[in-house]
Design a protein around this motif. Structure first.
Motif, PDB file in Angstrom:
ATOM      1  N   LYS A   1      17.954   3.836  14.211  1.00  0.00           N
ATOM      2  CA  LYS A   1      16.887   3.968  13.010  1.00  0.00           C
ATOM      3  C   LYS A   1      17.949   3.677  11.766  1.00  0.00           C
ATOM      4  O   LYS A   1      19.029   3.751  11.760  1.00  0.00           O
ATOM      5  CB  LYS A   1      16.393   5.407  12.907  1.00  0.00           C
ATOM      6  CG  LYS A   1      15.477   5.775  13.843  1.00  0.00           C
ATOM      7  CD  LYS A   1      14.929   7.120  13.670  1.00  0.00           C
ATOM      8  CE  LYS A   1      14.017   7.505  14.685  1.00  0.00           C
ATOM      9  NZ  LYS A   1      13.453   8.835  14.432  1.00  0.00           N
ATOM     10  N   ALA A   2      17.257   3.054  10.798  1.00  0.00           N
ATOM     11  CA  ALA A   2      17.863   2.690   9.609  1.00  0.00           C
ATOM     12  C   ALA A   2      17.106   3.098   8.324  1.00  0.00           C
ATOM     13  O   ALA A   2      15.765   3.058   8.279  1.00  0.00           O
ATOM     14  CB  ALA A   2      18.162   1.316   9.561  1.00  0.00           C
ATOM     15  N   THR A   3      17.531   3.475   7.229  1.00  0.00           N
ATOM     16  CA  THR A   3      16.978   3.540   5.731  1.00  0.00           C
ATOM     17  C   THR A   3      17.594   2.886   4.870  1.00  0.00           C
ATOM     18  O   THR A   3      19.056   2.608   4.812  1.00  0.00           O
ATOM     19  CB  THR A   3      17.038   4.799   5.383  1.00  0.00           C
ATOM     20  OG1 THR A   3      16.382   5.882   6.465  1.00  0.00           O
ATOM     21  CG2 THR A   3      16.625   5.358   4.141  1.00  0.00           C
ATOM     22  N   ALA A   4      16.917   1.965   4.125  1.00  0.00           N
ATOM     23  CA  ALA A   4      17.609   1.371   2.968  1.00  0.00           C
ATOM     24  C   ALA A   4      17.032   1.734   1.667  1.00  0.00           C
ATOM     25  O   ALA A   4      15.723   2.251   1.677  1.00  0.00           O
ATOM     26  CB  ALA A   4      17.257  -0.199   3.234  1.00  0.00           C
ATOM     27  N   TYR A   5      17.417   1.100   0.610  1.00  0.00           N
ATOM     28  CA  TYR A   5      17.170   1.632  -0.825  1.00  0.00           C
ATOM     29  C   TYR A   5      17.768   0.485  -1.500  1.00  0.00           C
ATOM     30  O   TYR A   5      18.937   0.065  -1.619  1.00  0.00           O
ATOM     31  CB  TYR A   5      17.804   2.696  -1.110  1.00  0.00           C
ATOM     32  CG  TYR A   5      17.304   3.123  -2.798  1.00  0.00           C
ATOM     33  CD1 TYR A   5      15.940   3.430  -2.813  1.00  0.00           C
ATOM     34  CD2 TYR A   5      18.262   3.098  -3.651  1.00  0.00           C
ATOM     35  CE1 TYR A   5      15.707   3.642  -4.292  1.00  0.00           C
ATOM     36  CE2 TYR A   5      17.966   3.663  -4.959  1.00  0.00           C
ATOM     37  CZ  TYR A   5      16.738   3.750  -5.455  1.00  0.00           C
ATOM     38  OH  TYR A   5      16.254   4.188  -6.584  1.00  0.00           O
ATOM     39  N   ALA A   6      16.815  -0.123  -2.348  1.00  0.00           N
ATOM     40  CA  ALA A   6      17.282  -0.902  -3.447  1.00  0.00           C
ATOM     41  C   ALA A   6      16.735  -0.701  -4.995  1.00  0.00           C
ATOM     42  O   ALA A   6      15.605  -0.109  -4.967  1.00  0.00           O
ATOM     43  CB  ALA A   6      16.546  -2.386  -3.288  1.00  0.00           C
ATOM     44  N   CYS A   7      17.766  -0.854  -5.888  1.00  0.00           N
ATOM     45  CA  CYS A   7      17.353  -0.844  -7.246  1.00  0.00           C
ATOM     46  C   CYS A   7      18.231  -1.598  -8.223  1.00  0.00           C
ATOM     47  O   CYS A   7      19.229  -2.113  -7.765  1.00  0.00           O
ATOM     48  CB  CYS A   7      17.524   0.733  -7.682  1.00  0.00           C
ATOM     49  SG  CYS A   7      18.985   1.531  -7.795  1.00  0.00           S
ATOM     50  N   ASP A   8      17.607  -1.445  -9.380  1.00  0.00           N
ATOM     51  CA  ASP A   8      18.321  -2.443 -10.345  1.00  0.00           C
ATOM     52  C   ASP A   8      19.132  -1.252 -11.384  1.00  0.00           C
ATOM     53  O   ASP A   8      19.527  -1.850 -12.342  1.00  0.00           O
ATOM     54  CB  ASP A   8      17.583  -3.167 -11.093  1.00  0.00           C
ATOM     55  CG  ASP A   8      16.377  -2.376 -11.958  1.00  0.00           C
ATOM     56  OD1 ASP A   8      16.135  -1.233 -11.650  1.00  0.00           O
ATOM     57  OD2 ASP A   8      15.765  -3.278 -12.646  1.00  0.00           O
ATOM     58  N   GLY A   9      18.887  -0.014 -11.150  1.00  0.00           N
ATOM     59  CA  GLY A   9      19.664   1.209 -12.134  1.00  0.00           C
ATOM     60  C   GLY A   9      18.818   0.995 -13.417  1.00  0.00           C
ATOM     61  O   GLY A   9      19.120   1.917 -14.177  1.00  0.00           O
ATOM     62  N   GLN A  10      17.627   0.538 -13.417  1.00  0.00           N
ATOM     63  CA  GLN A  10      16.836   0.801 -14.798  1.00  0.00           C
ATOM     64  C   GLN A  10      15.276   1.168 -14.207  1.00  0.00           C
ATOM     65  O   GLN A  10      15.014   2.341 -14.344  1.00  0.00           O
ATOM     66  CB  GLN A  10      16.773  -0.643 -15.309  1.00  0.00           C
ATOM     67  CG  GLN A  10      18.058  -1.325 -15.813  1.00  0.00           C
ATOM     68  CD  GLN A  10      18.514  -0.552 -17.115  1.00  0.00           C
ATOM     69  OE1 GLN A  10      17.621  -0.060 -17.753  1.00  0.00           O
ATOM     70  NE2 GLN A  10      19.975  -0.295 -17.146  1.00  0.00           N
ATOM     71  N   SER A  11      14.678   0.190 -13.399  1.00  0.00           N
ATOM     72  CA  SER A  11      13.092   0.591 -13.364  1.00  0.00           C
ATOM     73  C   SER A  11      12.732   0.188 -11.925  1.00  0.00           C
ATOM     74  O   SER A  11      11.791   0.854 -11.415  1.00  0.00           O
ATOM     75  CB  SER A  11      12.480  -0.047 -14.295  1.00  0.00           C
ATOM     76  OG  SER A  11      12.390  -1.386 -14.598  1.00  0.00           O
ATOM     77  N   ILE A  12      13.258  -0.795 -11.323  1.00  0.00           N
ATOM     78  CA  ILE A  12      13.068  -1.125  -9.936  1.00  0.00           C
ATOM     79  C   ILE A  12      13.441  -0.429  -8.821  1.00  0.00           C
ATOM     80  O   ILE A  12      14.978  -0.216  -8.954  1.00  0.00           O
ATOM     81  CB  ILE A  12      13.298  -2.808 -10.060  1.00  0.00           C
ATOM     82  CG1 ILE A  12      12.637  -3.572 -11.015  1.00  0.00           C
ATOM     83  CG2 ILE A  12      13.043  -3.148  -8.470  1.00  0.00           C
ATOM     84  CD1 ILE A  12      13.157  -4.925 -10.924  1.00  0.00           C
ATOM     85  N   GLU A  13      12.865   0.138  -8.100  1.00  0.00           N
ATOM     86  CA  GLU A  13      13.545   0.577  -6.821  1.00  0.00           C
ATOM     87  C   GLU A  13      12.332   0.492  -5.697  1.00  0.00           C
ATOM     88  O   GLU A  13      11.143   0.296  -5.758  1.00  0.00           O
ATOM     89  CB  GLU A  13      14.010   2.101  -7.107  1.00  0.00           C
ATOM     90  CG  GLU A  13      12.487   2.943  -7.203  1.00  0.00           C
ATOM     91  CD  GLU A  13      12.659   4.318  -6.985  1.00  0.00           C
ATOM     92  OE1 GLU A  13      11.570   5.163  -7.032  1.00  0.00           O
ATOM     93  OE2 GLU A  13      13.703   4.808  -6.864  1.00  0.00           O
ATOM     94  N   SER A  14      13.156   0.665  -4.466  1.00  0.00           N
ATOM     95  CA  SER A  14      12.305   0.776  -3.203  1.00  0.00           C
ATOM     96  C   SER A  14      12.845   1.139  -2.158  1.00  0.00           C
ATOM     97  O   SER A  14      13.956   0.897  -1.845  1.00  0.00           O
ATOM     98  CB  SER A  14      11.743  -0.579  -2.902  1.00  0.00           C
ATOM     99  OG  SER A  14      10.978  -0.664  -1.823  1.00  0.00           O
ATOM    100  N   TRP A  15      12.282   1.988  -1.389  1.00  0.00           N
ATOM    101  CA  TRP A  15      12.818   2.731  -0.400  1.00  0.00           C
ATOM    102  C   TRP A  15      12.340   2.096   1.013  1.00  0.00           C
ATOM    103  O   TRP A  15      10.946   1.981   0.996  1.00  0.00           O
ATOM    104  CB  TRP A  15      12.405   4.094  -0.067  1.00  0.00           C
ATOM    105  CG  TRP A  15      13.429   5.181  -1.132  1.00  0.00           C
ATOM    106  CD1 TRP A  15      13.136   5.070  -2.315  1.00  0.00           C
ATOM    107  CD2 TRP A  15      14.547   5.765  -0.655  1.00  0.00           C
ATOM    108  NE1 TRP A  15      14.296   6.123  -2.732  1.00  0.00           N
ATOM    109  CE2 TRP A  15      15.115   6.446  -1.674  1.00  0.00           C
ATOM    110  CE3 TRP A  15      15.377   5.679   0.542  1.00  0.00           C
ATOM    111  CZ2 TRP A  15      16.291   7.078  -1.803  1.00  0.00           C
ATOM    112  CZ3 TRP A  15      16.464   6.565   0.408  1.00  0.00           C
ATOM    113  CH2 TRP A  15      16.989   7.092  -0.424  1.00  0.00           C
ATOM    114  N   LEU A  16      13.140   1.836   2.064  1.00  0.00           N
ATOM    115  CA  LEU A  16      12.391   1.103   3.369  1.00  0.00           C
ATOM    116  C   LEU A  16      12.916   1.847   4.521  1.00  0.00           C
ATOM    117  O   LEU A  16      14.351   2.593   4.446  1.00  0.00           O
ATOM    118  CB  LEU A  16      12.679  -0.252   3.367  1.00  0.00           C
ATOM    119  CG  LEU A  16      12.551  -1.131   2.129  1.00  0.00           C
ATOM    120  CD1 LEU A  16      13.620  -1.270   1.259  1.00  0.00           C
ATOM    121  CD2 LEU A  16      11.898  -2.411   2.559  1.00  0.00           C
TER     122      LEU A  16
END
Length: 219
Positions: A90-105
């Protein structure tokens, strides 16, 4: 004697004709180095239509537990930071720009390949080549290629949840921190600073963030 001379002449001419005939026959039957009879051409190797000329290396299986972090330049001039935590299959990922964009996968990590999905059609597809994870990330209708290198603790992905509010942070291999706060109403803003001991001040109180593993559901 007058008759003998012509006979001798005719005999000599006949002998000469025979010699010339033998020489010509010898030249005709002996192949020269440049003749078609002396030249051989190796048959071309058989090929199968559609067969690739270069081989594609298969993905390398992931370690039992690992973290990967990478950055993705944005056309707007900013940067997305991506963290991938793998544990078992299994894997969990997270991406963000430090401001307002974010997404958990979240999703599978099988035989070195990642197939993760998140809210609003977010998707991450990647593979591990033994050195880094390479792939494609899609968020909000946009798509980027990425490379995420392995990192060692304390680098990795951290989260803190309280009362419907979530603080998420990515720590890179140099100790840099990128994070986003998501309020209970869904609005986003920069997350508070995360200290080296994984603590932060959230709404006036000191809290400790939890490190995310591949099997965790934090999004």
């Amino acid at each position: 004697m007058k008759r003998l001379g012509p006979l001798l002449t005719l005999g000599a001419m006949a002998v000469l004709a025979v010699v010339l005939l033998v020489i010509n026959m010898s030249k005709e039957t002996e192949p020269t180095p440049n003749s078609a009879a002396a030249t051989t051409t190796a048959p071309a190797a058989a090929t199968t239509p559609g067969t690739p000329t270069t081989s594609i290396n298969a993905a390398t299986p992931f370690p039992a537990k690992a973290d990967y972090v990478g950055t993705i330049p944005l056309q707007s001039g900013g940067t997305l930071t991506l963290s991938i935590a793998v544990q078992g299959s299994k894997a969990t990922a997270y991406a963000c720009d430090g401001q307002s964009i974010e997404s958990w996968l979240q999703g599978s990590a099988t035989n070195g390949s990642l197939q993760l999905t998140g809210k609003n059609n977010a998707r991450l597809d990647g593979s591990f080549d033994g050195k880094a994870v390479n792939g494609t990330l899609r968020i909000g209708g946009e798509q980027w290629g990425f490379t995420a290198a392995p990192v060692q603790p304390p680098a990795g992905l951290y989260v803190y949840n309280d009362g419907g509010e979530r603080e998420s942070w990515i720590v890179d291999s140099n100790g840099g921190v990128t994070g986003v706060r998501r309020a209970a109403d869904g609005s986003t803003s920069p997350a508070p600073a995360l200290a080296t001991d994984a603590t932060a001040i959230v709404n006036g109180k000191k809290v400790t963030a939890s490190k995310v593993s591949g099997g965790d559901s934090a999004g």
